[in-house]
Design an enzyme around this catalytic site. Structure first.
Site, PDB file in Angstrom:
ATOM      1  CG  ASN A   7       6.078  31.831  48.504  1.00 11.53           C
ATOM      2  OD1 ASN A   7       5.606  32.865  48.949  1.00 11.53           O
ATOM      3  ND2 ASN A   7       6.413  31.665  47.244  1.00 11.53           N
ATOM      4  CG  ASP A   9       5.577  35.590  47.699  1.00 11.02           C
ATOM      5  OD1 ASP A   9       6.569  36.135  48.214  1.00 11.02           O
ATOM      6  OD2 ASP A   9       5.628  34.935  46.645  1.00 11.02           O
ATOM      7  CG  HIS A  10      -0.206  34.026  49.580  1.00  6.76           C
ATOM      8  ND1 HIS A  10      -0.809  34.789  48.612  1.00  6.76           N
ATOM      9  CD2 HIS A  10       0.208  32.893  48.964  1.00  6.76           C
ATOM     10  CE1 HIS A  10      -0.788  34.147  47.462  1.00  6.76           C
ATOM     11  NE2 HIS A  10      -0.174  32.994  47.652  1.00  6.76           N
ATOM     12  NE  ARG A  18      -7.476  47.996  56.206  1.00  8.69           N
ATOM     13  CZ  ARG A  18      -8.168  47.772  57.331  1.00  8.69           C
ATOM     14  NH1 ARG A  18      -7.763  48.276  58.462  1.00  8.69           N
ATOM     15  NH2 ARG A  18      -9.272  47.057  57.304  1.00  8.69           N
ATOM     16  CG  HIS A  47       7.534  35.825  42.857  1.00 10.02           C
ATOM     17  ND1 HIS A  47       6.566  35.215  42.091  1.00 10.02           N
ATOM     18  CD2 HIS A  47       8.274  36.558  41.991  1.00 10.02           C
ATOM     19  CE1 HIS A  47       6.723  35.565  40.820  1.00 10.02           C
ATOM     20  NE2 HIS A  47       7.744  36.397  40.737  1.00 10.02           N
ATOM     21  NE  ARG A  49       3.476  39.018  40.475  1.00  9.55           N
ATOM     22  CZ  ARG A  49       3.104  38.028  39.671  1.00  9.55           C
ATOM     23  NH1 ARG A  49       3.096  36.791  40.102  1.00  9.55           N
ATOM     24  NH2 ARG A  49       2.715  38.272  38.433  1.00  9.55           N
ATOM     25  NE  ARG A  53       0.217  40.515  41.543  1.00 13.29           N
ATOM     26  CZ  ARG A  53      -0.105  39.582  40.633  1.00 13.29           C
ATOM     27  NH1 ARG A  53      -0.410  38.363  41.031  1.00 13.29           N
ATOM     28  NH2 ARG A  53      -0.134  39.854  39.369  1.00 13.29           N
ATOM     29  CG  HIS A  54       3.031  39.253  46.803  1.00  7.74           C
ATOM     30  ND1 HIS A  54       4.348  39.134  46.460  1.00  7.74           N
ATOM     31  CD2 HIS A  54       2.368  38.347  46.045  1.00  7.74           C
ATOM     32  CE1 HIS A  54       4.473  38.186  45.544  1.00  7.74           C
ATOM     33  NE2 HIS A  54       3.289  37.694  45.242  1.00  7.74           N
ATOM     34  CD  GLU A  74       9.040  31.663  44.220  1.00  8.56           C
ATOM     35  OE1 GLU A  74       8.122  32.425  43.865  1.00  8.56           O
ATOM     36  OE2 GLU A  74       8.832  30.589  44.773  1.00  8.56           O
ATOM     37  CB  THR A 104      -0.281  32.515  41.745  1.00  2.00           C
ATOM     38  OG1 THR A 104       0.933  31.981  42.270  1.00  2.00           O
ATOM     39  CG2 THR A 104      -1.112  31.386  41.156  1.00  2.00           C
ATOM     40  CB  THR A 105       4.227  31.479  39.236  1.00  2.00           C
ATOM     41  OG1 THR A 105       4.750  32.471  40.088  1.00  2.00           O
ATOM     42  CG2 THR A 105       5.197  31.214  38.104  1.00  2.00           C
ATOM     43  CD  GLU A 155      10.133  25.699  43.357  1.00  3.30           C
ATOM     44  OE1 GLU A 155      11.071  26.398  43.799  1.00  3.30           O
ATOM     45  OE2 GLU A 155       8.933  25.925  43.603  1.00  3.30           O
ATOM     46  CG  HIS A 196       2.386  26.654  41.861  1.00  2.00           C
ATOM     47  ND1 HIS A 196       2.720  27.984  41.844  1.00  2.00           N
ATOM     48  CD2 HIS A 196       1.085  26.589  41.547  1.00  2.00           C
ATOM     49  CE1 HIS A 196       1.676  28.693  41.503  1.00  2.00           C
ATOM     50  NE2 HIS A 196       0.663  27.876  41.320  1.00  2.00           N
ATOM     51  N   GLY A 197       1.086  24.900  44.741  1.00  2.00           N
ATOM     52  CA  GLY A 197      -0.172  24.204  44.989  1.00  2.00           C
ATOM     53  C   GLY A 197      -0.076  23.051  45.973  1.00  2.00           C
ATOM     54  N   GLY A 218       3.586  27.812  50.140  1.00  2.00           N
ATOM     55  CA  GLY A 218       3.145  29.107  50.644  1.00  2.00           C
ATOM     56  C   GLY A 218       1.690  29.140  51.034  1.00  2.00           C
ATOM     57  CG  HIS A 219      -2.761  29.765  49.029  1.00  2.00           C
ATOM     58  ND1 HIS A 219      -3.803  28.922  49.338  1.00  2.00           N
ATOM     59  CD2 HIS A 219      -3.294  31.001  48.910  1.00  2.00           C
ATOM     60  CE1 HIS A 219      -4.921  29.612  49.387  1.00  2.00           C
ATOM     61  NE2 HIS A 219      -4.645  30.877  49.117  1.00  2.00           N
TER      62      HIS A 219
END
Ligand code: PXP
Length: 246
Positions: A7, A9-10, A18, A47, A49, A53-54, A74, A104-105, A155, A196-197, A218-219
Site C-alpha cells: 500500500n 498511500d503514505h 508539501r 486507497h 479516498r 488526502r493522499h 481500496e 486511517t481506515t 480482507e 492493516h497494522g 503500507g505504513h
C-alpha cells in the site's frame, strides 16, 4: 506462497504534505510502486479516498498504465468512486468503510448491514471484469454477509490483532478470531487476504492463520524505507553540495 501487496498511500501522504493542490511533487507514488514491483511485491494497493488526502486520481490513472502486477483499489462504496473504478478497471477493488475524520481506515466494513448496496456494486464491478474484496472484521456474520454479497475475496482487518500484539492474551484471542474467520470464509468459497497494522514484528504470528492469499502492508514498509534509505539520501545530498566554492 503468501503474496505481498504494498500500500503506497503514505508515499503520497509525504508528497501532499508539501505539494498539496499543485499536481506535482516528490516522492512520486508511481515511482515507488515500480520500486516495490522490482523488489518482488505481488501487487500495488492504493486507497482513493473521497477527500483525496493522499493518493490523487492522476496517480491511480498512471499506476494503471505502468504497473505489471495487480492493482488493488481500496474504495468506499459511493457512486462517484464506483464510477471511477469502472472506468479505471483495476484488477481488484477492496471496499472499505470511510469516514472523513478518521486518520486511517478504523474498522471493518459493515457488510451485514449493507448487503443490497454491496451486492449491486459487486455485480457492476464483476461485470466489468474487476474482482471484489470486502474489508471486514473477523466476525462470523460479516464473513457470511460477504459470501452472500458474492464477493470473491475478503480482507480480514488485522488492526485489533496489531494493536494488542504485545499482550499475549488479547493477541491470542484475536488470532483465534482470524483463524475462525479464515476457515469460515474458505468454507463459503471466499479467498482470504489480510491487512492493516502489519509490521516486521507481528507478521510471523499470522503463520497460525490458514488460507491467507495476500497481505496488504503500507505504513511499516514506508517507515522502514526511511530507516534504511535516509542515510543514502544524506550521502547523495552531501555529494551534490561538494562543488560549493563560495
Ligand atoms: N488494508 C486496508 C483495507 C487498509 O485500509 C489499509 C490502510 O490503508 C491497509 C491494508 C494497510 O495498512 P497499514 O498502512 O497499517 O499497513
Amino acid at each position: 506462497m503468501l503474496k505481498l501487496g504494498v500500500n503506497i498511500d503514505h508515499v503520497a501522504t509525504v508528497r501532499e504534505a508539501r505539494y498539496h493542490g499543485q499536481n506535482r511533487g516528490e516522492p512520486d507514488p508511481v515511482e515507488a510502486a515500480l520500486i516495490c514491483e522490482q523488489a518482488g511485491a505481488h501487487g500495488i494497493t492504493v486507497h482513493l479516498r473521497e477527500d483525496r488526502r493522499h493518493i490523487q486520481d492522476r496517480d491511480v490513472i498512471r499506476l494503471r498504465g505502468v504497473i505489471k502486477t495487480r492493482l488493488n483499489l481500496e474504495m468506499a462504496n459511493t457512486p462517484e468512486i464506483v464510477a471511477f473504478a469502472l472506468k479505471l478497471k483495476p484488477d481488484i477493488v477492496c471496499v472499505v468503510p470511510e469516514r472523513r475524520q478518521e486518520l486511517t481506515t478504523e474498522g471493518g466494513l459493515d457488510a451485514a448491514g449493507q448487503k443490497e448496496a454491496l451486492k449491486e456494486a459487486r455485480k457492476r464491478l464483476n461485470d466489468s471484469g474487476i474482482e471484489v474484496s470486502l474489508f471486514i472484521d473477523p466476525e462470523p456474520q460479516q464473513v457470511e454477509a460477504s459470501a452472500s454479497v458474492g464477493a470473491q475475496f475478503i480482507e480480514l482487518h488485522t488492526g485489533t490483532f496489531a494493536e494488542h500484539f504485545s499482550e499475549a492474551g488479547a493477541r491470542d484471542l484475536e488470532i483465534a478470531r482470524l483463524v475462525a474467520a479464515a476457515r469460515q470464509a474458505r468454507h463459503l468459497g471466499l479467498k482470504v487476504n489480510a491487512g492493516h497494522g502489519l509490521n516486521f514484528q507481528n507478521v510471523p504470528a499470522l503463520g497460525r492463520v490458514p488460507h491467507l492469499v495476500e497481505l496488504n502492508i503500507g505504513h511499516s514498509l514506508v517507515s522502514r524505507a526511511i530507516s534504511v534509505g535516509l542515510g543514502e539520501a544524506v550521502r547523495e545530498m552531501l555529494r551534490a553540495m561538494e562543488t560549493y566554492r563560495g
